[in-house]
Design a protein around this motif. Structure first.
Motif, PDB file in Angstrom:
ATOM      1  N   PRO A   1      61.436  30.271 -13.658  1.00 24.20           N
ATOM      2  CA  PRO A   1      62.893  30.433 -13.643  1.00 24.20           C
ATOM      3  C   PRO A   1      63.475  30.722 -12.268  1.00 24.20           C
ATOM      4  CG  PRO A   1      61.870  32.496 -14.266  1.00 24.20           C
ATOM      5  CD  PRO A   1      60.737  31.507 -14.045  1.00 24.20           C
ATOM      6  N   THR A   2      64.788  30.651 -12.187  1.00 25.30           N
ATOM      7  CA  THR A   2      65.550  31.183 -11.061  1.00 25.30           C
ATOM      8  C   THR A   2      66.051  32.548 -11.509  1.00 25.30           C
ATOM      9  OG1 THR A   2      66.319  28.959 -10.481  1.00 25.30           O
ATOM     10  CG2 THR A   2      67.511  30.824  -9.519  1.00 25.30           C
ATOM     11  N   ILE A   3      65.441  33.614 -11.018  1.00 25.20           N
ATOM     12  CA  ILE A   3      65.883  34.936 -11.473  1.00 25.20           C
ATOM     13  C   ILE A   3      67.047  35.432 -10.612  1.00 25.20           C
ATOM     14  CG2 ILE A   3      63.563  35.443 -12.337  1.00 25.20           C
ATOM     15  CD1 ILE A   3      63.338  37.519 -10.028  1.00 25.20           C
ATOM     16  N   GLY A   4      67.678  36.509 -11.064  1.00 28.14           N
ATOM     17  CA  GLY A   4      68.826  37.061 -10.359  1.00 28.14           C
ATOM     18  C   GLY A   4      70.099  36.277 -10.584  1.00 28.14           C
ATOM     19  N   TYR A   5      70.053  35.307 -11.488  1.00 26.16           N
ATOM     20  CA  TYR A   5      71.225  34.456 -11.744  1.00 26.16           C
ATOM     21  C   TYR A   5      72.239  35.238 -12.575  1.00 26.16           C
ATOM     22  CZ  TYR A   5      73.805  30.165 -12.840  1.00 26.16           C
ATOM     23  OH  TYR A   5      74.775  29.188 -12.958  1.00 26.16           O
ATOM     24  N   GLU A   6      73.443  35.419 -12.034  1.00 26.35           N
ATOM     25  CA  GLU A   6      74.447  36.268 -12.672  1.00 26.35           C
ATOM     26  C   GLU A   6      75.685  35.515 -13.142  1.00 26.35           C
ATOM     27  OE1 GLU A   6      73.513  40.365 -10.139  1.00 26.35           O
ATOM     28  OE2 GLU A   6      75.124  39.040  -9.488  1.00 26.35           O
ATOM     29  N   GLU A   7      76.073  34.509 -12.378  1.00 25.48           N
ATOM     30  CA  GLU A   7      77.357  33.849 -12.675  1.00 25.48           C
ATOM     31  C   GLU A   7      77.317  32.401 -12.228  1.00 25.48           C
ATOM     32  OE1 GLU A   7      81.912  34.260 -11.020  1.00 25.48           O
ATOM     33  OE2 GLU A   7      80.698  36.096 -11.186  1.00 25.48           O
ATOM     34  N   PRO A   8      77.689  31.459 -13.075  1.00 26.41           N
ATOM     35  CA  PRO A   8      77.646  30.040 -12.691  1.00 26.41           C
ATOM     36  C   PRO A   8      78.544  29.735 -11.495  1.00 26.41           C
ATOM     37  CG  PRO A   8      77.983  30.283 -15.051  1.00 26.41           C
ATOM     38  CD  PRO A   8      78.157  31.643 -14.456  1.00 26.41           C
ATOM     39  N   ASP A   9      78.068  28.852 -10.654  1.00 27.00           N
ATOM     40  CA  ASP A   9      78.857  28.347  -9.532  1.00 27.00           C
ATOM     41  C   ASP A   9      79.190  26.896  -9.860  1.00 27.00           C
ATOM     42  OD1 ASP A   9      79.839  27.242  -7.197  1.00 27.00           O
ATOM     43  OD2 ASP A   9      78.371  28.217  -5.897  1.00 27.00           O
ATOM     44  N   PRO A  10      80.478  26.541  -9.987  1.00 31.52           N
ATOM     45  CA  PRO A  10      80.845  25.168 -10.342  1.00 31.52           C
ATOM     46  C   PRO A  10      80.337  24.123  -9.345  1.00 31.52           C
ATOM     47  CG  PRO A  10      82.782  26.477  -9.713  1.00 31.52           C
ATOM     48  CD  PRO A  10      81.644  27.422  -9.865  1.00 31.52           C
ATOM     49  N   GLU A  11      80.015  24.545  -8.120  1.00 26.80           N
ATOM     50  CA  GLU A  11      79.480  23.606  -7.136  1.00 26.80           C
ATOM     51  C   GLU A  11      77.950  23.470  -7.226  1.00 26.80           C
ATOM     52  OE1 GLU A  11      81.334  23.325  -3.153  1.00 26.80           O
ATOM     53  OE2 GLU A  11      82.325  25.205  -3.711  1.00 26.80           O
ATOM     54  N   CYS A  12      77.351  24.228  -8.133  1.00 29.43           N
ATOM     55  CA  CYS A  12      75.901  24.149  -8.376  1.00 29.43           C
ATOM     56  C   CYS A  12      75.673  23.977  -9.877  1.00 29.43           C
ATOM     57  CB  CYS A  12      75.189  25.396  -7.878  1.00 29.43           C
ATOM     58  SG  CYS A  12      75.463  25.782  -6.141  1.00 29.43           S
ATOM     59  N   ALA A  13      76.327  22.960 -10.439  1.00 32.32           N
ATOM     60  CA  ALA A  13      76.392  22.804 -11.895  1.00 32.32           C
ATOM     61  C   ALA A  13      75.198  22.039 -12.461  1.00 32.32           C
ATOM     62  CB  ALA A  13      77.698  22.112 -12.279  1.00 32.32           C
ATOM     63  N   LEU A  14      73.984  22.508 -12.137  1.00 31.05           N
ATOM     64  CA  LEU A  14      72.770  21.917 -12.689  1.00 31.05           C
ATOM     65  C   LEU A  14      72.059  22.965 -13.532  1.00 31.05           C
ATOM     66  CD1 LEU A  14      71.492  20.203  -9.413  1.00 31.05           C
ATOM     67  CD2 LEU A  14      72.574  19.049 -11.349  1.00 31.05           C
ATOM     68  N   ASP A  15      71.085  22.534 -14.320  1.00 26.04           N
ATOM     69  CA  ASP A  15      70.285  23.467 -15.117  1.00 26.04           C
ATOM     70  C   ASP A  15      69.265  24.117 -14.201  1.00 26.04           C
ATOM     71  OD1 ASP A  15      68.661  24.838 -16.840  1.00 26.04           O
ATOM     72  OD2 ASP A  15      68.055  23.098 -18.033  1.00 26.04           O
ATOM     73  N   VAL A  16      69.531  25.347 -13.771  1.00 27.56           N
ATOM     74  CA  VAL A  16      68.658  26.027 -12.813  1.00 27.56           C
ATOM     75  C   VAL A  16      67.676  26.976 -13.516  1.00 27.56           C
ATOM     76  CG1 VAL A  16      70.304  25.801 -10.925  1.00 27.56           C
ATOM     77  CG2 VAL A  16      70.361  27.857 -12.358  1.00 27.56           C
ATOM     78  N   VAL A  17      67.475  26.801 -14.795  1.00 28.17           N
ATOM     79  CA  VAL A  17      66.525  27.604 -15.589  1.00 28.17           C
ATOM     80  C   VAL A  17      66.762  29.091 -15.307  1.00 28.17           C
ATOM     81  CG1 VAL A  17      64.119  27.765 -16.364  1.00 28.17           C
ATOM     82  CG2 VAL A  17      64.898  25.698 -15.194  1.00 28.17           C
ATOM     83  N   PRO A  18      67.949  29.592 -15.639  1.00 27.99           N
ATOM     84  CA  PRO A  18      68.329  30.946 -15.237  1.00 27.99           C
ATOM     85  C   PRO A  18      67.525  32.054 -15.913  1.00 27.99           C
ATOM     86  CG  PRO A  18      69.998  30.000 -16.680  1.00 27.99           C
ATOM     87  CD  PRO A  18      69.038  28.903 -16.344  1.00 27.99           C
ATOM     88  N   ASN A  19      66.928  32.898 -15.097  1.00 29.40           N
ATOM     89  CA  ASN A  19      66.373  34.207 -15.467  1.00 29.40           C
ATOM     90  C   ASN A  19      65.119  34.222 -16.349  1.00 29.40           C
ATOM     91  OD1 ASN A  19      68.390  35.574 -13.978  1.00 29.40           O
ATOM     92  ND2 ASN A  19      69.835  35.217 -15.643  1.00 29.40           N
ATOM     93  N   GLU A  20      64.914  33.229 -17.185  1.00 30.80           N
ATOM     94  CA  GLU A  20      63.749  33.228 -18.058  1.00 30.80           C
ATOM     95  C   GLU A  20      62.989  31.908 -17.957  1.00 30.80           C
ATOM     96  OE1 GLU A  20      64.817  34.135 -22.052  1.00 30.80           O
ATOM     97  OE2 GLU A  20      65.560  36.146 -21.583  1.00 30.80           O
ATOM     98  N   ALA A  21      61.663  32.013 -17.896  1.00 28.07           N
ATOM     99  CA  ALA A  21      60.823  30.807 -17.873  1.00 28.07           C
ATOM    100  C   ALA A  21      61.041  30.015 -19.160  1.00 28.07           C
ATOM    101  CB  ALA A  21      59.361  31.192 -17.733  1.00 28.07           C
ATOM    102  N   ARG A  22      60.738  28.723 -19.097  1.00 31.16           N
ATOM    103  CA  ARG A  22      61.009  27.848 -20.239  1.00 31.16           C
ATOM    104  C   ARG A  22      59.806  26.937 -20.491  1.00 31.16           C
ATOM    105  NH1 ARG A  22      66.190  24.411 -19.219  1.00 31.16           N
ATOM    106  NH2 ARG A  22      67.003  26.535 -18.988  1.00 31.16           N
ATOM    107  N   GLU A  23      59.448  26.782 -21.733  1.00 27.19           N
ATOM    108  CA  GLU A  23      58.392  25.830 -22.070  1.00 27.19           C
ATOM    109  C   GLU A  23      58.999  24.435 -22.154  1.00 27.19           C
ATOM    110  OE1 GLU A  23      56.121  26.863 -25.478  1.00 27.19           O
ATOM    111  OE2 GLU A  23      55.457  28.793 -24.667  1.00 27.19           O
ATOM    112  N   ALA A  24      58.355  23.490 -21.493  1.00 30.80           N
ATOM    113  CA  ALA A  24      58.868  22.116 -21.472  1.00 30.80           C
ATOM    114  C   ALA A  24      57.727  21.170 -21.101  1.00 30.80           C
ATOM    115  CB  ALA A  24      60.008  21.981 -20.472  1.00 30.80           C
ATOM    116  N   ASP A  25      57.748  20.006 -21.701  1.00 31.11           N
ATOM    117  CA  ASP A  25      56.731  18.994 -21.422  1.00 31.11           C
ATOM    118  C   ASP A  25      57.289  18.043 -20.370  1.00 31.11           C
ATOM    119  OD1 ASP A  25      54.548  17.353 -21.486  1.00 31.11           O
ATOM    120  OD2 ASP A  25      55.093  16.330 -23.348  1.00 31.11           O
TER     121      ASP A  25
END
Length: 403
Positions: free
Chosen positions: A355-379
């Motif tokens: 994940p990207t930890i420390g993520y607190e508030e979305p930035d409209p200029e960085c509007a991608l899925d940055v996997v905020p704060n928690e790891a994610r299972e994905a294939d």
């Protein structure tokens, strides 16, 4: 054109002293950034960093070795030993002659420089140890790795600031793919967390005093880290013939230069490197599932990188996962791409996105899925690893899962 695979990985960084510990920290979204424990920290404005804790050089090296090995070299050797042990490869005869070392670092022996400048200017000493030059030189780690493992082929060090490790790994990849080498130890290391190293970065006014929060609207700068990541890159048929466990395949690499500004990144330069890596790998944007972002936590980088990725991937950008592990281990400068490649391997091999930890508030200029704060299972089958350096030097690697 030969196929290139990774058969061994090693690391020491703020999250752990080996790969399993680092993977565990990635999965837990653990932060390795904390108060710095260095000399004269009270004179610094920035007092945090991704420092390697619980490390005693005397546990790993004898007195004679310590007199030759700067901290960045020590980290490199420890990571290289882990990578070699996992790979099981041994270098002798023709294989040794056709195998080498390419490592990235930006500062090299900064600990040695800092200590000896103090000795001369602050303490007034007129002599320094006779091994200071071979200890602080940028190629020291490369040379000691080549000697420890009998690597007699092409060996050198790359210094391109924050892209050093990616450039080094890209060169190693190209050497094996072209047939110039059979196997390479590659990656990078950095140990800049000394008074002079931190003070220099303070001067740029891009450092956070509390945390690294990439892509979050509340971000306020980068945080330095230290450590090393080293990998065994090997020609596929050679690895297969000896029954090696393959971690991932390296399938593409691209470099570009912004040719515009010494510190401000360029969306066009980053985009050319991203697109170039996919072209070199002969993959479509829709095949990429995850990007390990450069993601420093500065407004200039995060917005530029997000825009470059959006342009490179078009409509597929909304389906991408992109995270910055610098939020956990800090920015290792010349060694950062090497430690971050571990997150790419974990994504491909274990199906876990760091994940990207420390993520607190979305930035409209960085509007991608940055996997905020928690790891994610994905294939995911294909990943990219981005590195964009001061001086406008960009390097992107593409990796694929091996069944």
């Amino acid at each position: 054109m030969y196929r290139v695979v990774i058969t061994g990985a090693g690391t020491i960084n703020a999250l752990g002293h080996d790969v399993p510990q680092t993977f565990e920290a990635f999965r837990e979204g653990r932060c390795g950034i904390g108060p710095l424990d260095i000399r004269d920290v009270d004179r610094l404005a920035v007092k945090i960093g991704g420092q390697v804790r619980g490390y005693d050089e005397a546990d790993h090296f004898n007195r004679q070795q310590i007199s030759l090995y700067d901290r960045f070299t020590q980290f490199t050797l420890l990571a290289a030993r882990q990578a070699m042990a996992q790979s099981g490869i041994e270098f002798s005869g023709e294989l040794a002659d056709r195998s080498g070392v390419v490592l990235g670092t930006s500062g090299g022996g900064l600990t040695t420089q800092d200590e000896n400048y103090r000795a001369v200017y602050e303490e007034g000493k007129n002599r320094v140890h006779p091994f200071i030059v071979p200890k602080l030189m940028n190629n020291a780690a490369t040379s000691h790795v080549s000697m420890e493992f009998n690597l007699r082929g092409p060996s050198f060090t790359v210094a391109t600031a924050c892209a050093s490790s990616n450039h080094a790994m890209g060169m190693a990849f190209q050497m094996i793919r072209s047939g110039m080498a059979r196997a390479m130890l590659t990656g990078g290391s950095e140990s800049m967390l000394v008074f002079g190293g931190v003070k220099a970065w303070e001067g740029l006014r891009v450092m956070s005093k509390d945390a690294c929060r990439p892509f979050s609207a509340t971000r306020n700068g980068m945080v330095q880290g230290e450590g090393a990541g080293v990998f065994v890159f090997e020609e596929y048929e050679h690895a297969k013939a000896r029954g090696a466990n393959i971690l991932a395949e390296v399938i593409g690499f691209s470099m570009s230069s912004d040719a515009s500004d010494i510190v401000m990144p360029s969306k066009q330069g980053a985009n050319r490197a991203i697109v170039g890596a996919m072209r070199d790998a002969q993959i479509n944007p829709s095949e990429v599932g995850y990007i390990n972002a450069h993601g420093t936590g500065t407004a200039a980088n995060d917005k530029t990188e997000s825009a470059a990725v959006a342009d490179a991937f078009g409509s597929h950008a909304d389906k991408l996962m992109m995270s910055s592990t610098k939020s956990m281990h800090g920015h290792l400068i010349g060694g950062t791409g090497a430690v971050e490649l571990l997150a790419c391997i974990m994504a491909l091999k274990d199906g876990v996105i760091a994940p990207t930890i420390g993520y607190e508030e979305p930035d409209p200029e960085c509007a991608l899925d940055v996997v905020p704060n928690e790891a994610r299972e994905a294939d995911v089958d294909v990943v990219l690893s981005n590195a964009f350096a001061f001086g406008g030097l960009n390097a992107v690697l593409a990796l694929r899962k091996v069944p």
